[in-house]
Design a protein around this motif. Sequence first.
Motif, mmCIF file in Angstrom:
data_model
loop_
_atom_site.group_PDB
_atom_site.id
_atom_site.type_symbol
_atom_site.label_atom_id
_atom_site.label_comp_id
_atom_site.label_asym_id
_atom_site.label_seq_id
_atom_site.Cartn_x
_atom_site.Cartn_y
_atom_site.Cartn_z
ATOM 1 N N ILE A 71 -34.407 -40.046 -20.892
ATOM 2 C CA ILE A 71 -35.865 -40.097 -21.047
ATOM 3 C C ILE A 71 -36.197 -39.946 -22.534
ATOM 4 N N THR A 72 -36.907 -40.930 -23.069
ATOM 5 C CA THR A 72 -37.313 -40.859 -24.467
ATOM 6 C C THR A 72 -38.745 -40.356 -24.531
ATOM 7 N N LEU A 73 -38.960 -39.280 -25.265
ATOM 8 C CA LEU A 73 -40.332 -38.791 -25.429
ATOM 9 C C LEU A 73 -40.916 -39.362 -26.703
ATOM 10 N N LYS A 74 -42.068 -40.024 -26.537
ATOM 11 C CA LYS A 74 -42.796 -40.500 -27.719
ATOM 12 C C LYS A 74 -43.854 -39.445 -28.001
ATOM 13 N N LEU A 75 -43.713 -38.734 -29.114
ATOM 14 C CA LEU A 75 -44.567 -37.572 -29.344
ATOM 15 C C LEU A 75 -45.945 -37.961 -29.854
ATOM 16 N N ARG A 76 -46.956 -37.333 -29.271
ATOM 17 C CA ARG A 76 -48.330 -37.586 -29.721
ATOM 18 C C ARG A 76 -49.050 -36.256 -29.969
ATOM 19 N N PRO A 77 -48.987 -35.758 -31.207
ATOM 20 C CA PRO A 77 -49.688 -34.507 -31.491
ATOM 21 C C PRO A 77 -51.180 -34.759 -31.702
ATOM 22 N N SER A 78 -51.994 -33.794 -31.323
ATOM 23 C CA SER A 78 -53.423 -33.910 -31.631
ATOM 24 C C SER A 78 -54.009 -32.511 -31.686
ATOM 25 N N ASP A 79 -55.242 -32.405 -32.193
ATOM 26 C CA ASP A 79 -55.850 -31.082 -32.206
ATOM 27 C C ASP A 79 -56.336 -30.749 -30.799
ATOM 28 N N TYR A 80 -56.681 -29.474 -30.605
ATOM 29 C CA TYR A 80 -56.963 -28.980 -29.263
ATOM 30 C C TYR A 80 -58.099 -29.749 -28.593
ATOM 31 N N ALA A 81 -59.196 -29.988 -29.334
ATOM 32 C CA ALA A 81 -60.356 -30.659 -28.743
ATOM 33 C C ALA A 81 -59.980 -32.062 -28.264
ATOM 34 N N THR A 82 -59.144 -32.746 -29.033
ATOM 35 C CA THR A 82 -58.731 -34.100 -28.651
ATOM 36 C C THR A 82 -57.852 -34.049 -27.410
ATOM 37 N N GLU A 83 -56.979 -33.046 -27.357
ATOM 38 C CA GLU A 83 -56.085 -32.948 -26.203
ATOM 39 C C GLU A 83 -56.878 -32.673 -24.924
ATOM 40 N N LEU A 84 -57.883 -31.806 -25.057
ATOM 41 C CA LEU A 84 -58.736 -31.505 -23.901
ATOM 42 C C LEU A 84 -59.368 -32.786 -23.360
ATOM 43 N N ASN A 85 -59.868 -33.574 -24.297
ATOM 44 C CA ASN A 85 -60.506 -34.826 -23.924
ATOM 45 C C ASN A 85 -59.537 -35.740 -23.177
ATOM 46 N N ALA A 86 -58.317 -35.826 -23.731
ATOM 47 C CA ALA A 86 -57.300 -36.669 -23.116
ATOM 48 C C ALA A 86 -56.986 -36.168 -21.704
ATOM 49 N N GLY A 87 -56.932 -34.844 -21.552
ATOM 50 C CA GLY A 87 -56.648 -34.269 -20.244
ATOM 51 C C GLY A 87 -57.699 -34.665 -19.226
ATOM 52 N N HIS A 88 -58.955 -34.551 -19.625
ATOM 53 C CA HIS A 88 -60.038 -34.881 -18.690
ATOM 54 C C HIS A 88 -60.090 -36.369 -18.387
#
Lengths: 498, 314
Positions: A371-388
């Motif tokens: 399994i290859t992980l393609k890493l995508r870092p972001s700040d917390y607010a952006t990650e929250l948005n992506a989660g929703h």
Amino acid sequence: MRRMLIAAALALSASAALAQSTIRIGLQDDIGSLDPARSVQFVDRIVFASLCNSLVDVTPDLKIVPMLATSWTTSADGRSMTFKLRQGVKFQNDEPFNAAAVKANLDRYRTLPTSNRKSELSSVDHVEVVDNSTVKIVLKQPDAALLATLSDRAGMMLAPGTLSDAAGVASHPVCSGPYKFVQRVQNDRVVLEKYAGYWDADKYPIQRVVFQPIPDSTVRLANLRSGSLDMLERLAPSDVASVKGDASLQFKPVTGLGFYYVTFNINNGARGNGPLKDKRVREAFELSIDRDAIDQVIGAGIFAPANQGIPKSSPYYNTSLPTTKRDVAKARALLKASGHEHLTIEFAYPNNTVASQITQMLQAMLSESGITLKLRPSDYATELNAGHSGDFEAMYTGWSGRVDPDGNLHQFNTCTGNLNYAHYCNQQVDALLDAARTKLAVAERKADYDAAGKILADDAPIVYLYAQPWPFVLSKKVQGFTPSADGLVRLRGVSVKG
Amino acid sequence: MLPIIANRLLVAVPTLILVSMLIFGLQKLLPGDPVLAMAGEDQDAQVIATLRVKYHLDQPVPKQYAIWVSDVVHGNLGSSLRTDVPVRFLIAQKLPVTLQLALMAMVLAIGIGIPAGVVSAASRGGPLDHAANIAALSGMSIPNFWLGIMLIFIVSVRWHLLPSSGYVPPSEDLWLSIKTMLMPAFVLGAALGAQLMRHTRSAMLGVLRTDYIRTARAKGLLRGAVVVKHAFRNALIPIVTVLALLFGELLAGAVLTEQVFTIPGFGKLVVDAVFNRDYPVVQGVVLVTALAFIVVNLCADVLYMLLNPRLRRS
């Protein structure tokens, strides 16, 4: 003359031996709203622990004990709870604490338009004042988590006379805790001062508490070492070794109630139709991970491996649930069976040092299984948005944890849960977690949580990595501090020797 | 001189409008939703919906902008989405802190950079010139967050000489306030001082080559008098320009320096606000910063006129 000198010398040494009256505590984040109705950050609760009393409190082993309420009874049908209140308690503006004050506060938490406590108190139908020192909370349905809820912000009592001015509450909260609010400079400090009228005042030797948010953990530690702080919370794991070797510091870590985990997008929008929809791929993901290695390499021994949402310190912890051990061969076999011998997954994570280290380690471990992980870092607010919005395939994030298991499980795993970013939905899990909310006997609830835990471990919408640690570091001068699993700083009995 | 100042102030109005539109628009392009950031860990759906309406975030962006502008015109910069504290109050609380930092950094930068530049130009090619150049290069190339952390370790942790971080208002304890600010001001001032030194040196070298300086020397004037009285004053014009421009850099540098030394100033405020998507705070701070930048440049223009009488007539 000589006698005078000796007297002066004695007086000086006596004052040096006297306790230092101020404690300065370094926090990782700036404090949010100081109105318990609005507060959403973990770090706010550290300040509230000294500023405000709740109806009940929690012991380090997660038992609910009296605070502003001295005793309570639950009706036979579980639909009401009656609290006997402590007598002679005053708010920091000398208003008396009584049943009417409890009703005013609980009503405010339930009805204020911007209250963040509404859903926590959603089981409450209404609050009745029985007499001056007795209050009855009438429920829509039995709520096993209510006491735990009332130990936190939803049970904090503010002076009723100050409640009408919402902005005033946030800028100058008046509670009934051991320390009263003095000053707040955003990003810099919150200063509290001992409230002489506190009902348990003689157990609090410290006169003044200064909370200083210093987000950079290296700088926070440097401040402790240079003497600008007396204690700090959340030491970076990379500094654990150096703190342990420093004779002028005390290292007091405790395993918390929360956890860090990886969640998979199973059914959230277009990206929820990828290979991770297949349970076998999620299982292969988990089989590729070595939690002990994460603990040793990144966590310096404080990242206790976790396999479920319930913390080990809880009576609801499921001891029969096995922790998956790394098994690359099995992971490869599962991937092959699912038809994805090699696959690439985009991996979202918050952009901070520890999270980056964890994801890089996961990347290396998973690559061995194909399994290859393609890493995508972001700040917390952006990650929250992506989660929703479902803009992720797999995501690494954390949860600070709640005393009651409901807070750690329900909203993550029920079909419409607020934090169910995976959009995982299993009616059986919903039924079990809903039922556990309304049962009052620990054994009956535990049976439901055990059953739900088994299904969840099998379905693996979430892979738990490690338990949230609360590593505190104190100067040698600080005495009497006991770290709690909830990560709060309780100053009862704590003193600082000068 | 007055009409020139009035003219500059008039130009400032469209500049500010443009800046406010830019910042408003750019913020909206950022991924991440302020309401989700505000709703905290629990992400309560009901709370999210209420907050969206309360802060007009359910309206189209141009309408949000119009609401904000009309509030600003009425003197209301709004309230922080995260802490409910009025932005006006936050700015009043933070501005003096950053101004003190900037001022002390400027004093250090000017106090070290300009004399070093003058000396270096006057002794071109000599050991003093080389030493000043090496110092300036180091000042420019050392990242200020690294310099900050190193200074904390050496000066505060090892030697216990200065406080490692925080802020003490001068009104509370002037001496402690200066002591607390000394390291951050040095870190912030180091890079500026280095640039100032380089600019002063080249401006001075240019002036020192001119005919009137040669004439002054030929008249038998003392070397020191020629350098300071004749050459330096003329070299000052480009230096003032650089100083005004460096002010912008100073504010940008303050963001990092305040982060390292945990100084509760403008920089820290705006960084936290950006991460929390606290739009009203970001907008308020940027607006005030833009205004400050405009005022500083206006002051530079006025200074030119004082330094160079020929400009006053144009």
